[in-house]
Motif scaffolding. Structure first.
Motif, PDB file in Angstrom:
ATOM      1  N   ILE A 263      -3.714   4.148  -0.007  1.00  0.00           N
ATOM      2  CA  ILE A 263      -2.828   5.178   0.543  1.00  0.00           C
ATOM      3  C   ILE A 263      -1.754   5.558  -0.472  1.00  0.00           C
ATOM      4  O   ILE A 263      -1.409   6.736  -0.613  1.00  0.00           O
ATOM      5  CB  ILE A 263      -2.225   4.693   1.879  1.00  0.00           C
ATOM      6  CG1 ILE A 263      -3.361   4.459   2.900  1.00  0.00           C
ATOM      7  CG2 ILE A 263      -1.210   5.688   2.427  1.00  0.00           C
ATOM      8  CD1 ILE A 263      -2.948   3.702   4.142  1.00  0.00           C
ATOM      9  N   ARG A 264      -1.260   4.586  -1.193  1.00  0.00           N
ATOM     10  CA  ARG A 264      -0.279   4.908  -2.245  1.00  0.00           C
ATOM     11  C   ARG A 264      -0.920   5.766  -3.339  1.00  0.00           C
ATOM     12  O   ARG A 264      -0.289   6.701  -3.850  1.00  0.00           O
ATOM     13  CB  ARG A 264       0.287   3.619  -2.844  1.00  0.00           C
ATOM     14  CG  ARG A 264       1.278   2.943  -1.895  1.00  0.00           C
ATOM     15  CD  ARG A 264       2.043   1.820  -2.608  1.00  0.00           C
ATOM     16  NE  ARG A 264       3.231   1.438  -1.862  1.00  0.00           N
ATOM     17  CZ  ARG A 264       3.612   0.173  -1.648  1.00  0.00           C
ATOM     18  NH1 ARG A 264       2.898  -0.840  -2.123  1.00  0.00           N
ATOM     19  NH2 ARG A 264       4.713  -0.080  -0.970  1.00  0.00           N
ATOM     20  N   ALA A 265      -2.149   5.463  -3.685  1.00  0.00           N
ATOM     21  CA  ALA A 265      -2.846   6.277  -4.692  1.00  0.00           C
ATOM     22  C   ALA A 265      -3.046   7.699  -4.165  1.00  0.00           C
ATOM     23  O   ALA A 265      -2.897   8.683  -4.904  1.00  0.00           O
ATOM     24  CB  ALA A 265      -4.187   5.631  -5.052  1.00  0.00           C
TER      25      ALA A 265
ATOM     26  N   ALA B 219      -1.119   9.256  -2.062  1.00  0.00           N
ATOM     27  CA  ALA B 219       0.172   9.954  -2.052  1.00  0.00           C
ATOM     28  C   ALA B 219       0.445  10.609  -3.404  1.00  0.00           C
ATOM     29  O   ALA B 219       0.944  11.739  -3.470  1.00  0.00           O
ATOM     30  CB  ALA B 219       1.291   8.980  -1.696  1.00  0.00           C
ATOM     31  N   ALA B 220       0.112   9.915  -4.479  1.00  0.00           N
ATOM     32  CA  ALA B 220       0.346  10.483  -5.806  1.00  0.00           C
ATOM     33  C   ALA B 220      -0.552  11.690  -6.048  1.00  0.00           C
ATOM     34  O   ALA B 220      -0.115  12.701  -6.612  1.00  0.00           O
ATOM     35  CB  ALA B 220       0.095   9.412  -6.874  1.00  0.00           C
ATOM     36  N   LEU B 221      -1.813  11.606  -5.586  1.00  0.00           N
ATOM     37  CA  LEU B 221      -2.759  12.702  -5.819  1.00  0.00           C
ATOM     38  C   LEU B 221      -2.421  13.961  -5.021  1.00  0.00           C
ATOM     39  O   LEU B 221      -2.629  15.075  -5.490  1.00  0.00           O
ATOM     40  CB  LEU B 221      -4.189  12.256  -5.456  1.00  0.00           C
ATOM     41  CG  LEU B 221      -4.933  11.415  -6.489  1.00  0.00           C
ATOM     42  CD1 LEU B 221      -6.281  10.973  -5.917  1.00  0.00           C
ATOM     43  CD2 LEU B 221      -5.142  12.192  -7.791  1.00  0.00           C
ATOM     44  N   ILE B 222      -1.933  13.775  -3.798  1.00  0.00           N
ATOM     45  CA  ILE B 222      -1.752  14.957  -2.938  1.00  0.00           C
ATOM     46  C   ILE B 222      -0.366  15.583  -3.054  1.00  0.00           C
ATOM     47  O   ILE B 222      -0.131  16.672  -2.514  1.00  0.00           O
ATOM     48  CB  ILE B 222      -2.041  14.636  -1.448  1.00  0.00           C
ATOM     49  CG1 ILE B 222      -0.950  13.751  -0.835  1.00  0.00           C
ATOM     50  CG2 ILE B 222      -3.419  14.013  -1.289  1.00  0.00           C
ATOM     51  CD1 ILE B 222      -1.115  13.543   0.673  1.00  0.00           C
ATOM     52  N   ALA B 223       0.549  14.918  -3.747  1.00  0.00           N
ATOM     53  CA  ALA B 223       1.938  15.412  -3.788  1.00  0.00           C
ATOM     54  C   ALA B 223       2.049  16.901  -4.122  1.00  0.00           C
ATOM     55  O   ALA B 223       2.863  17.604  -3.513  1.00  0.00           O
ATOM     56  CB  ALA B 223       2.768  14.569  -4.748  1.00  0.00           C
TER      57      ALA B 223
END
Lengths: 307, 307
Positions: free
Chosen positions: A9-11, A13-17
């Motif tokens: 989920i953290r990964a 978050a970075a991709l969809i920002a």
């Protein structure tokens, strides 16, 4: 069965920002905060999972296009994400989908195919095969779940002592991701699913600890047209692993919640997105957050609910 | 006349951060972004200036209470800020104020005094004198202007290459602060005020480069009940110093903008907050931001506008 992790989920978050709105928490009353996902570009949280799923595809695979089936918001989200990536999208929607959702999907440049509700999944698979495109499922996929879970990250970051999170449940992608994130970051926080009584299949399954299918015709009775799907084995495994309870609300409480969200919180919310507030109002608890999942409501339906 | 500076506005941003929502920018179409200030606790940007004005009072002065007069949103904002500081608030509103605004003000614990529109300012001064309380004006005060200006800071931070900012104009506190911030940070950005044609006093004054008063009865004709005030010498000085143009929009364009904000952007917006979108739709320009100033609309009025 492998569940989505906090690291996934953290990964995500970075991709969809770059593609999503970092939605604020809005205070509703002394006990409740709202996470207004109707402010997303497609008017619903679905953009998080859809964009993430496309972002994770190898570039040459993504270039051949994507196919989606959904009751509407996921279709818009896939169309929007495909537009951002510059790849073709075909979406299969039930011919009962509100006009506003069909038009919005077309406005993002997708080809929309309307079919009888029972055929949408099979037709989507056929289309993907014939086009050489990738099918992006609305909830039954780890990348989609991880994308939706980014809401949980933001929620705990903004309200670290949140005691209860109320999440609408349909196919279960949203609650799977949110619960995975919230329970990893704040194990004492209760995560509670909310369904319409008329589509309370997951509440029944949760009590039975096994998936108890409800006929689609039964699930179709609720005004909350975004909550008529049922969980997959993958999403239900997340529910069993992480969710504390699944409750239901009656139709009149959903309509009342839509009105309150309009005139107290100044949000246009579709019935599906108002379901968590309906649960809160029936049984208020302190330090609660409700995920207001989307705002794609037909004008006529909205006016009827407000009147 | 001393104008509010970027330093004043930056100091205000630090003081008000605990009390306001950091509103996101929402994309409306290819050219336009919305700053949805209806998501603030009181449903309007006014909380920024009101909270800042109270925060700047010496503690012993603030403890004796505050008095406000306003067409509604400022009254709610002062009541809300007073509640946060734990001090008494009395607000004087015209007896023509929408019920939703009066009830919301009372719900924040303020005493509400309804008077004929022409008497509200004099009654507020009398009340402040008799109570030993501080009058917090709706726009004619540097602390109020600096608080509203924090919107400009956020806007330029989120959209550094913004070419045009559209701002509703009534008493001019909002556009004074926003223009001071935007012009200091991004001198090439155009700041344009927007008024209803039926309350176009500032547009007329701007062309004349001097305040040309319009009768209150004329300004009261517009459905945009939040835009019926007129600038003070202080706010008009900011307009002359920083604003590039002031334009007007007809009533039917305001209603159309309310509808679009509801069904395209999922925001419940009062007519005053929809005026900048009406101006954009009449003449779209790239990289534009519209300040959607508030969402406190009577349900009956809202339903009429949507129908």
């Amino acid at each position: 069965m492998e569940l989505v992790t906090l690291a996934d989920i953290r990964a995500a978050a970075a991709l969809i920002a770059p593609a999503v709105v970092r939605t604020p928490l809005l205070r509703f009353d002394e006990g409740l905060w709202l996470k207004p996902e109707g402010l997303q570009p497609v008017g619903a949280f679905k953009v998080r999972g859809a964009y993430h799923a496309l972002a994770r595809l190898p570039e040459d695979v993504r270039a051949r296009g994507v196919v989606a089936y959904s009751s509407g918001n996921h279709a818009q989200a896939v169309a929007y994400a495909a537009k951002l990536f510059g790849v073709p999208a075909t979406v299969v929607v039930p011919d009962t989908t509100p006009r506003v959702k069909v038009e919005a999907t077309r406005s993002h440049g997708a080809e929309v195919v309307e079919v009888p509700p029972a055929e949408r999944e099979s037709r989507a698979h056929e289309l993907a095969a014939s086009l050489g495109a990738t099918l992006v499922p609305p909830f039954d996929h780890p990348d989609v779940i991880a994308g939706q879970g980014t809401i949980g990250l933001e929620l705990v970051a903004d309200l670290p002592d949140v005691a209860t999170v109320l999440v609408p449940v349909s196919g279960g992608g949203l609650i799977s991701g949110v619960a995975a994130a919230v329970k990893a970051l704040s194990p004492a926080t209760r995560v509670v699913g909310v369904e319409p009584e008329l589509a309370g299949d997951t509440a029944a399954s949760f009590r039975a600890r096994t998936l108890t299918g409800w006929p689609a015709a039964d699930r179709a009775r609720t005004v909350a047209d975004g909550l008529r799907a049922e969980p997959s084995p993958l999403t239900f495994a997340h529910v069993l692993a992480h969710v504390d309870d699944v409750v239901t609300v009656p139709e009149d409480a959903i309509a009342d919640a839509v009105r309150r969200l309009a005139f107290r919180s100044r949000l246009v919310v579709e019935p599906s997105g108002a379901v968590p507030l309906a649960a809160y109002l029936a049984s208020p608890t302190p330090r609660t957050a409700a995920i207001v999942s989307g705002g794609n409501v037909d004008p006529a339906t909205f006016l009827t609910l407000l009147a």
